[in-house]
Design a protein around this motif. Structure first.
Motif, PDB file in Angstrom:
ATOM      1  N   ALA A 196       1.147  -1.442   0.094  1.00 41.76           N
ATOM      2  CA  ALA A 196       0.196  -0.241  -0.202  1.00 41.76           C
ATOM      3  C   ALA A 196       0.608   1.151   0.027  1.00 41.76           C
ATOM      4  O   ALA A 196       0.368   2.475  -0.929  1.00 41.76           O
ATOM      5  N   THR A 231       1.741   2.033  -3.031  1.00 42.86           N
ATOM      6  CA  THR A 231       0.704   2.513  -4.042  1.00 42.86           C
ATOM      7  C   THR A 231       0.652   3.960  -3.695  1.00 42.86           C
ATOM      8  O   THR A 231       0.167   4.809  -4.617  1.00 42.86           O
ATOM      9  N   SER A 251      -2.725  -3.677  -4.451  1.00 41.51           N
ATOM     10  CA  SER A 251      -3.395  -2.345  -3.664  1.00 41.51           C
ATOM     11  C   SER A 251      -3.434  -1.321  -4.633  1.00 41.51           C
ATOM     12  O   SER A 251      -2.629  -1.339  -5.918  1.00 41.51           O
ATOM     13  N   VAL A 303      -6.042   3.583  -0.690  1.00 39.91           N
ATOM     14  CA  VAL A 303      -5.520   2.784  -1.164  1.00 39.91           C
ATOM     15  C   VAL A 303      -6.372   1.692  -0.152  1.00 39.91           C
ATOM     16  O   VAL A 303      -7.006   1.029   0.094  1.00 39.91           O
ATOM     17  N   VAL A 309      -7.601  -1.854  -1.579  1.00 37.46           N
ATOM     18  CA  VAL A 309      -6.634  -3.793  -1.288  1.00 37.46           C
ATOM     19  C   VAL A 309      -7.452  -4.805  -1.320  1.00 37.46           C
ATOM     20  O   VAL A 309      -8.377  -4.971  -1.366  1.00 37.46           O
TER      21      VAL A 309
END
Length: 398
Positions: free
Chosen positions: A94, A97, A126, A137, A139
């Motif tokens: 994450a 990202t 993610s 974010v 997932v």
């Protein structure tokens, strides 16, 4: 009197009005609202919430401070979220990202938690949740245990096939060179020519069995099941194995016809039983018998193939149904065995809702038992003729 009657009527009217206005009307309104709500059904938000929680894959939404603001039940079951925090490998994905690197993948190995609960291997990714200023974010993750198992099996299968095919192909190349060098010696040419033919037959048999095994592994359980005569299957398997048994000095013996029937595919069942008989012949010493017997236990028909051969060590018995596994590699190659026969038997049994098992003792012999669903004629009393056969004990080969 008229005054009193008027007063009474006025009181009754007031009471009725109070009851109607204070109790009946509100209840009617409440019921109307309830009916309207029932007709309307749940709100869109409620539907989305239920879909989110019942999704078969894990979903979680996390902010830049690692706080999980939303997650479903599957995320907790797969170990993606722990105490409202993403577990470390998922949080690292994450973070990648969040830093603007786009979607990031992650994998979690299978593990045991709380001493007993098993969490399967998990893979996921993610992504930035759009429309929220890149503050969150989302997932996604799912159980990939079966995929990993199938990939490992595929790699092993390809590696095994490559190795096993290389042996006869290499042997044929060497034998062909020997033939060329011996062209002026008829006896040597005949010898090496016979060896080439033998290896070619072995290679052809292996390819045929590989195709059969591949078909069985990819197939569902047989749906169009038909009644199959067990005695017919036994007779055909013995007929197919007779030449090899005679050449090896092995006597094939069997019990009387049983009248039993099973539910399945005759061609596949003959192939499976023939493989068991051929295996018994290949691993039996000369002038010893191989027996094929029939029995029924409840709604299960059992076909047993017993030899008095070398037997199988306990630590190897769990592997005999693996592809290309051989108890005695030298003996198997000498008899033309491919190491695929018992794997085919296992898959035929599974595709018939049945099973195959092994009893063996080194130096005493082995018994393979093929168990299949019995077929009973509609309207019958469940009894089958000649169903009483001696069954093998746990401690000896019959």
């Amino acid at each position: 009197m008229q005054v009193s009657l008027g007063i009474a009527l006025a009181i009754v009217a007031a009471v009725v009005g109070f009851v109607v206005g204070g109790f009946i009307v509100p209840r009617i309104h409440a019921r109307s609202e309830q009916r309207a709500a029932e007709q309307q059904g749940p709100s869109r938000l409620e539907v989305l919430r239920e879909v989110y929680h019942q999704a078969p894959f894990a979903l979680a939404v996390v902010d830049r401070h690692q706080d999980v603001v939303l997650y479903n039940r599957r995320a907790a079951e797969l170990g993606i979220v722990d105490d409202r925090l993403l577990v470390e490998p998922v949080w690292r994905a994450a973070q990648v990202t969040f830093k603007g690197s786009g979607p990031s993948a992650f994998d979690l190995p299978a593990k045991i938690v709380s001493g007993r609960r098993r969490i399967p291997s998990v893979s996921g990714r993610s992504e930035i949740l759009g429309g929220h200023g890149e503050q969150f974010v989302v997932v996604f993750a799912d159980d990939d245990s079966e995929h990993r198992r199938m990939e490992a099996a595929r790699r092993d299968f390809v590696a095994n096939v490559s190795h096993e095919l290389k042996t006869p192909v290499g042997a044929m190349a060497v034998l062909a060179e020997a033939l060329i060098e011996s062209k002026d010696d008829p006896e040597t040419v005949e010898y090496f020519g016979g060896r080439v033919v033998s290896e070619a037959h072995r290679l052809g048999k292996m390819v045929t069995e590989l195709i059969e095994l591949s078909r069985l592994q990819g197939a569902e359980r047989i749906r169009d099941l038909q009644p199959v005569d067990v005695d017919d299957v036994v007779d055909e398997a013995i007929r197919r194995s007779a030449s090899a048994a005679e050449a090896a000095g092995i006597e094939l013996i069997t019990d009387p016809p049983s009248g039993l029937e099973v539910t399945g595919d005759r061609t596949l069942l003959v192939t499976a039983l023939t493989n068991l008989v051929s295996n018994a012949v290949n691993y039996s010493p000369e002038r010893t018998p191989v027996s094929i017997t029939r029995a029924i236990d409840g709604d299960t028909v059992m076909l047993r193939v017993t030899d008095r051969g070398i037997g199988i060590a306990p630590d190897q018995q769990g592997r005999v149904f693996e592809r290309f596994f051989r108890v005695d590699k030298a003996r198997s190659r000498a008899t033309g065995g491919t190491g695929l026969g018992l794997a085919i038997v296992k898959h035929v049994a599974q595709n018939h809702n049945g099973s195959v098992s092994l009893w063996s003792r080194p130096g005493t012999g082995s018994t393979f038992t093929l168990e299949l669903p019995a077929h009973f004629e509609p309207g019958g009393d469940g009894a089958l003729p000649s169903a009483e056969h001696d069954q093998q004990g746990e401690d000896q080969v019959p």
